[in-house]
Structure formats: structure tokens, C-alpha cells
Design an enzyme around this catalytic site. Structure first.
Site, PDB file in Angstrom:
ATOM      1  N   GLU A 123      -3.868  -9.755   1.204  1.00 30.77           N
ATOM      2  CA  GLU A 123      -4.217  -8.910   0.053  1.00 30.77           C
ATOM      3  C   GLU A 123      -5.448  -9.455  -0.684  1.00 30.77           C
ATOM      4  O   GLU A 123      -5.429  -9.595  -1.903  1.00 30.77           O
ATOM      5  CB  GLU A 123      -3.026  -8.809  -0.906  1.00 30.77           C
ATOM      6  CG  GLU A 123      -1.770  -8.275  -0.238  1.00 30.77           C
ATOM      7  CD  GLU A 123      -0.664  -7.926  -1.243  1.00 30.77           C
ATOM      8  OE1 GLU A 123      -0.647  -8.498  -2.350  1.00 30.77           O
ATOM      9  OE2 GLU A 123       0.172  -7.062  -0.906  1.00 30.77           O
ATOM     10  N   GLU A 268       4.015  -5.137   4.579  1.00 31.02           N
ATOM     11  CA  GLU A 268       5.107  -5.537   3.688  1.00 31.02           C
ATOM     12  C   GLU A 268       5.699  -4.293   3.063  1.00 31.02           C
ATOM     13  O   GLU A 268       4.963  -3.441   2.564  1.00 31.02           O
ATOM     14  CB  GLU A 268       4.613  -6.435   2.545  1.00 31.02           C
ATOM     15  CG  GLU A 268       4.058  -7.775   2.963  1.00 31.02           C
ATOM     16  CD  GLU A 268       3.606  -8.630   1.763  1.00 31.02           C
ATOM     17  OE1 GLU A 268       3.944  -8.302   0.606  1.00 31.02           O
ATOM     18  OE2 GLU A 268       2.905  -9.622   2.000  1.00 31.02           O
TER      19      GLU A 268
END
Ligand code: NAG
Ligand code: NAG
Ligand code: NAG
Ligand code: NAG
Length: 485
Positions: A123, A268
Site C-alpha cells: 500500500e 487483503e
């Protein structure tokens, strides 16, 4: 004979069922993070994965102990490169070559690790990072891809970048108006064009829980995938949950960039169990039940009907994670820190009431707790001690709406003292607080508020074995010398 034939048929059915289940569970994996004070021994975790018939796993680094535990298991692995390595990998191709040599090539052998993906960064374009990794991520990805290619690995594995769903957005929450976030748009376009040219997948982390957490007007049912949500229509497609809407927003953002068929991996997705009023085992169970049922069906989202590829987040709780995003950060595990399950979950998606298989062979510290010593404590003076204990220990279960939010003042302090004591491996010096604390053998848990007893840390275990092993070798050498003399 008839009985025997019937039995054979039954065996056949069982085998068929097992095969079907194996293919059902093939579509998902789990994230295995290790930001924990007392990580479980990797061999125990690998056995848990097998016991729960999970055969894909996503890591956040390439820790050799974890990788060695995965070797020879046939488990499909996504290895990770932490954000703090991106700069050096971007700056110098040799660093990327070294990374690939040490963390990939070394494991590509018979009985080695079945690496399918290399996740470059995690991320990295999160707005909370203020653009810190904006310039280095793409060059690092290119160098890693080149190094994988040069080493001859690109036929079996692909590089990718797990992005937070925050990198794209849409006007009016309509998926069809999806586009990349303005401040990262040019970089994202460069990245997806490179992915397209080299057939690399887009990896995105999608969090329906955060939609609920960040917006108090968010319709609760829309966060879950069990079809009870209010339906939203966009371009003739019906959406009854935010996961689908979010995924399709990405599909449209890619379309806008001229890319129509890029493979998408959900890196995720999951639900936390503590640290907020919407973070509970009950809601996590509901979320996973809806998600697993969807994954078991072949269906994807309204714009992408093909089967989804997802990694659940996460397998285990991590008590050292930063709580900047919120106190729930340390409670994303389907399993607690010690590998005990928190709620019912049928990994096959058949919706059966099943308890996931717990970790086996976990060693706990002694059954003892650190609590307030009622005889000596002056409640008005423990404030700083409580803060200290919670700074070093994990007190996130005391936050409003959490499992330990309804304690009395004395229980509050005991909770904090115990968390500190346990994280310090029950060191007696960690249960003093100028005489305000004492060790007890009586389970201090209060209702559903668990006062944990820590486990023997996986890494301690390792160190003990390692040191012990060295002494044995040393002893043998000494013995050998003495014999010679
Ligand atoms: C390989 O990965 C490990 C664990 O993530 C890391 O510490 C190490 O620096 C990497 N090796 C190289 C040569 O970059
Ligand atoms: C990003 O900027 C904000 C506000 O300027 C600051 O509080 C925060 O610490 C910064 N974060 C990072 C990772 O640099
Ligand atoms: C216990 O601690 C929590 C978290 O710090 C706090 O919100 C709560 O008010 C405390 N309870 C009492 C009775 O002091
Ligand atoms: C302490 O009690 C709690 C709640 O009753 C229970 O879940 C936990 O397993 C107990 N701990 C130990 C170490 O026995």
C-alpha cells in the site's frame, strides 16, 4: 459383498467430496503477517494452514525462517518487499538482483517454495504516507521485474504492487465513474500500462469494514455480502454490497485507462474483531460467511463475472501493529495471537457451523496474571503507570465498544498491568509498579474480556534451540579434542 460395494461407493463419494472441497478452497489464500511481540513458530502456522486446507499464503517480507517452513509444502506463496526497501531497489538494479537472488532464486528448487507472486511494497500510495513512496515504487517494481526475468523466473511468477483501494475513487459512489486518485493518477497510469505490457496482475486491498468505520451514515448491511443490503443500480447492474461496488470501481478506472482485461487480485479483505463497536467476532463471522459463500461460487462481481482471487486478512492477530488507522488494527486475525479461533468459519463456503482448526503444540508461559494489589494501591497515583503499561503493552481491547471497555477502574488498571507483564514474558520486575501490582494464579479475565497469558515466543524458541544447538556442537568438538588428546 453388497456391503463392501456400498462401502466402496461411500469411499468414492468421500474422495469426490474431498476433491470438490479442495477445488472450492483453491480460490483464496490468507495473509500471514508477523508484527507480533510473540509470533507463533512458523512450523506451527504452516500446520494450521494445512489443517484448515488453506493452500495459498501472502507474506509481507521474505523472512528466511518462514520461507523455510513453507518449503516443500506445495503452498502457493506471494512474498513481499517492505516499503522501506523500495528506495534502494529503485536506485540500483544490482540491489534488485541481490534481492531476487537471496529471496527468490534460493528457494526455487525441488522441495523449495512455490513462489507465485512478488509483492513490491505494501500500500505504498496510502495518503497517510504523504507521497513518501510515490517516486520509488514504480522504479523498484521495474527493477524487480527485470531481475526476475533475467533469472528466468517470470514464467512461474509475477511481480505486482498491493495497493490500498484508496488509490481510486468515484464521483457519487458509482462504480462506473471510477478513476485513479488525482495525486497518484499519472503514476498509476504508468504502472498499469507497464503491468498491461508485461501481463502483471493488479493487486488491491478492499475493506468494507473501513467504509463503515469512516462513515457513520454508511448503510450497515451494505458492508456485508449476504445479500441483505439495499440495492444500488449503476449502468444496469445491481450492487447489494460495497465489496462488489469497490472492486468494479477499479475495473472502470482501468477501463478509463484503456485496459480491459487486467487480472485483479484482492490482496487483503477481512473483518477485525475488537477495538471498535463494529469490530466484533459476531460481525466478522457474518462478513466471512458472506464472503466465503461468494468465493465458493464461481461468480465474481457484476462487471467481472469470473472467479475472484482473494487473500483474507488476516490469519493471526498482530499485537505490535501501528494503531494509527484505529485500535482495531491489532485484531484482524481469524485466529488470536496463540492460534485459537475467534468465530465460526467454514473455509469451504458451504456455510456450515464450523470452528476453524486451532494451532497445535503451542507452548504457553505459566498460568499467572499481573493485577492490582488492592492492599497497597493508591488509585489516584497509578495514572502514569497505566499509561506506561499501555504504551508498551496492547490495551486496544479497552477502547470504547471493545471487549474490555466495561471494566471497573481497578480492573482497568489490572488489565493494563497484565498486558505489560505478559508482553515482558512475565518478568517479575514487570509486575511491580512501585508495589501497586502483584502476581496471581487466579484467572483475572472478566466476562468476555480475556486477560491473556502469553505464549513462548516463536523467536525465543528458535533462539533457545539455536544456542542449545551451538552448545551441543561445541560440546562435541570439545569431546572430540579431548578424545584426540
Ligand atoms: C531478503 O529479504 C529479507 C527479508 O525481507 C531482507 O531482510 C533482506 O534484506 C533481503 N535480501 C536482499 C539481498 O535484499
Ligand atoms: C504526513 O503529514 C502529516 C501532516 O503534515 C503528518 O502529521 C504526518 O506525520 C506525515 N506522515 C508521514 C508518514 O510522513
Ligand atoms: C477504563 O479505561 C478506559 C480506556 O482508557 C476508559 O475509557 C474508561 O473510562 C476506564 N474506566 C474507568 C471506570 O475508569
Ligand atoms: C481464563 O478465563 C477465560 C474466560 O473464562 C478463558 O477463556 C481463558 O481460557 C482462561 N485462561 C486460562 C489460561 O485458563
Amino acid at each position: 459383498m453388497a456391503g463392501r460395494a456400498a462401502m466402496l461407493v461411500n469411499v468414492g463419494t468421500v474422495i469426490m467430496t474431498v476433491l470438490t472441497l479442495a477445488s472450492l478452497v483453491g480460490g483464496f489464500g490468507v495473509n500471514w503477517g508477523n508484527i507480533a511481540s510473540h509470533p507463533l513458530n512458523p512450523n506451527i502456522v504452516v500446520q494450521m494452514l494445512k489443517d484448515n486446507k488453506i493452500n495459498k499464503v501472502k507474506l509481507f517480507d521474505a523472512d528466511s525462517w518462514t520461507m523455510n517452513a513453507l518449503a516443500g509444502t506445495g503452498m502457493e506463496v506471494m512474498v513481499g518487499i517492505p516499503n522501506n526497501l523500495l528506495e534502494s531497489l529503485a536506485d540500483d538494479y544490482d540491489n534488485a538482483k541481490d534481492w531476487v537472488k537471496e529471496n527468490v532464486t534460493q528457494y526455487i528448487r525441488k522441495g523449495g517454495v512455490d513462489i507465485k507472486y512478488v509483492a513490491v511494497g505494501n500500500e505504498p500510495f496510502l495518503s497517510a504516507y504523504n507521497g513518501s513512496f510515490l517516486k520509488t515504487t514504480f522504479p523498484a517494481l521495474k527493477n524487480i521485474h527485470k531481475a526476475l526475468k533475467e533469472a528466468g523466473h517470470t514464467n512461474i511468477m509475477k511481480a505486482t504492487i498491493p495497493q490500498n483501494a484508496e488509490v481510486y475513487q468515484s464521483a457519487n459512489d458509482k462504480p462506473s465513474e471510477g478513476d485513479f486518485r488525482k495525486d497518484v493518477k499519472q503514476t498509476m497510469l504508468d504502472i498499469v500500462n507497464f503491468f498491461h505490457e508485461n501481463d502483471l496482475p493488479f493487486t488491491v486491498n478492499i475493506y468494507p469494514f473501513l467504509s463503515l468505520y469512516l462513515n457513520e451514515h454508511f448503510p450497515v448491511e451494505f458492508a456485508f455480502l449476504d445479500g441483505d443490503g439495499q440495492t444500488m443500480t449503476d449502468k444496469g447492474k445491481n450492487y447489494d454490497n460495497v465489496f462488489d461496488a469497490n472492486y468494479d470501481t477499479l475495473v472502470y478506472a482501468l477501463k478509463k485507462a484503456g485496459i480491459h482485461d487486467m487480472k485483479i487480485i484482492v490482496g487483503e479483505v477481512g473483518w477485525p474483531t475488537d477495538g471498535h463497536k463494529y469490530a466484533s467476532p459476531k460481525l466478522a463471522e457474518k462478513f466471512y460467511a458472506g464472503l466465503m459463500k461468494r468465493l465458493a461460487k464461481d461468480g465474481g462481481t457484476p462487471t467481472r463475472p469470473e472467479r475472484l482471487e482473494v487473500y483474507l486478512f488476516g490469519f493471526l492477530d498482530e499485537d505490535m501493529k501501528s494503531i494509527l488507522p484505529g485500535p482495531f488494527e491489532r485484531h484482524w486475525g481469524i485466529f488470536r495471537y496463540d492460534g485459537t479461533p475467534k468465530f465460526m468459519l467454514d473455509f469451504t463456503g458451504q456455510g456450515r457451523q464450523m470452528v476453524p482448526v486451532a494451532a497445535k503444540g503451542v507452548q504457553y508461559l505459566e498460568k499467572q496474571w499481573c493485577v492490582v494489589n488492592k492492599d497497597t494501591v493508591n488509585l489516584d497515583e497509578v495514572g502514569p503507570d497505566l499509561d506506561y503499561a499501555c504504551y508498551h503493552g496492547d490495551c486496544t481491547a479497552m477502547e470504547a465498544g471493545s471487549t474490555c471497555s466495561k471494566l471497573t477502574k481497578v480492573q482497568n488498571i489490572s488489565y493494563a498491568f497484565n498486558m505489560y507483564f505478559q508482553i515482558q514474558d512475565q518478568d517479575v520486575r514487570a509486575c511491580d509498579f512501585k508495589g501497586a501490582a502483584m502476581i496471581t494464579k487466579v484467572n483475572a479475565s472478566v466476562g468476555s474480556c480475556l486477560f491473556p497469558v502469553q505464549i513462548v515466543s516463536g523467536s525465543d524458541d528458535f533462539r533457545i534451540n539455536f544456542v542449545f544447538g551451538r552448545f551441543v556442537v561445541f560440546g562435541l568438538v570439545l569431546l572430540g579434542l579431548l578424545t584426540v588428546i
